[in-house]
Design an enzyme around this catalytic site. Structure first.
Site, mmCIF file in Angstrom:
data_model
loop_
_atom_site.group_PDB
_atom_site.id
_atom_site.type_symbol
_atom_site.label_atom_id
_atom_site.label_comp_id
_atom_site.label_asym_id
_atom_site.label_seq_id
_atom_site.Cartn_x
_atom_site.Cartn_y
_atom_site.Cartn_z
ATOM 1 N N ASP A 164 0.851 -1.202 0.000
ATOM 2 C CA ASP A 164 0.000 0.000 0.000
ATOM 3 C C ASP A 164 0.878 1.241 0.000
ATOM 4 O OD1 ASP A 164 -2.147 -1.688 0.221
ATOM 5 O OD2 ASP A 164 -2.362 -1.433 2.390
HETATM 6 N N1 URA Z 1 -1.345 -5.839 3.967
HETATM 7 C C1 URA Z 1 -1.795 -4.566 3.927
HETATM 8 O O1 URA Z 1 -2.832 -4.254 4.501
HETATM 9 N N2 URA Z 1 -1.079 -3.670 3.240
HETATM 10 C C2 URA Z 1 0.089 -3.948 2.615
HETATM 11 O O2 URA Z 1 0.710 -3.065 2.021
HETATM 12 C C3 URA Z 1 0.536 -5.270 2.674
HETATM 13 C C4 URA Z 1 -0.183 -6.211 3.355
#
Ligand code: URA
Length: 237
Positions: free
Chosen positions: A104
């Protein structure tokens, strides 16, 4: 190694465009087996080619470990926002690298960038369940029930997650999570379903590949031969 067109081969290293390779050949700076290349579309074994007297150091694929900082997209391009490719120096940007999986925008940590499509495909294949480890800071403590729920497989609406690892040390608001898959916002949603909010998330490991603690957020380095060997070896099993 298979023969490649000189323009394609030299341009793939990122320093020169195909048009510039034409000029290099015309200037006699490219040799094949010690004699000047005839034209930029001549095919040659990469090991037989020199540029300005130096071997090309050609490797088919490039593997880069990036410590992704928060605030950057795990994408190759975006018209408005900075992407992980924007963090690389220009010659590397021209090697058609892409991130293996996504973090993310606000997640930090290990991101592998490569142009090795077959390896990326195998690392991401749902069948292989390559495990990924994350450090998460939460808005409150977790407990044994959460660990058990993660181990059973958390339900997210229609979806039941694969069993995941959850562990912590002295501070139950700072936890390690091990996933064997990668669904959208998975860790944030798993904790949300347990009444917790993720305040900070960082990926530490992907399969055998560990985030190098010497890399500050935004820094990157090439994978070592050993790291590449382990990554590919484990996938062959
Ligand atoms: N889980 C999440 O919520 N975000 C990420 O970036 C990776 C795993």
């Amino acid at each position: 190694m298979a023969q490649e067109r000189l323009d394609k081969l030299i341009a793939s290293l990122g320093e020169y465009s195909r048009r510039e390779v034409k000029a290099l050949v015309k200037e006699g700076r490219v040799l094949v087996d010690g004699r000047p290349a005839r034209s930029a579309d001549e095919k040659a074994d990469p090991a037989a080619v020199t540029l300005d007297g130096e071997p090309l150091g050609y490797t088919r694929y490039t593997y880069v470990m990036l410590h992704k900082p928060a605030g950057v997209l795990s994408a190759t391009e975006d018209s408005r926002q900075e992407t992980v490719l924007d963090l690389l120096e220009p010659p590397l940007r021209r090697r058609n690298l892409f991130p293996v999986g996504r973090l993310d925008r606000d997640t930090e940590g290990l991101l592998l960038l490569t142009n090795d499509g077959p390896l990326a495909h195998r690392l991401l294949s749902p069948k292989r369940h390559v495990d990924k480890e994350y450090l998460a800071r939460l808005d409150g403590p977790v407990g044994e029930e959460d660990r058990e729920a993660f181990a059973r497989g958390v339900r997210l609406g229609e979806l039941t997650c694969l069993p995941a690892g959850l562990s912590w040390g002295e501070d139950p608001t700072e936890v390690l999570v091990t996933l064997h898959e990668g669904k959208f916002h998975q860790i944030k949603r798993m904790f949300q379903s347990r009444g917790r909010t993720v305040l900070y998330l960082k990926r530490l490991r992907m399969g055998s590949l560990l985030l190098d603690p010497k890399l500050a957020p935004g820094e990157y380095r090439y994978l070592t031969e050993e790291e590449i060997r382990k990554l590919t070896e484990n996938l062959e099993k």
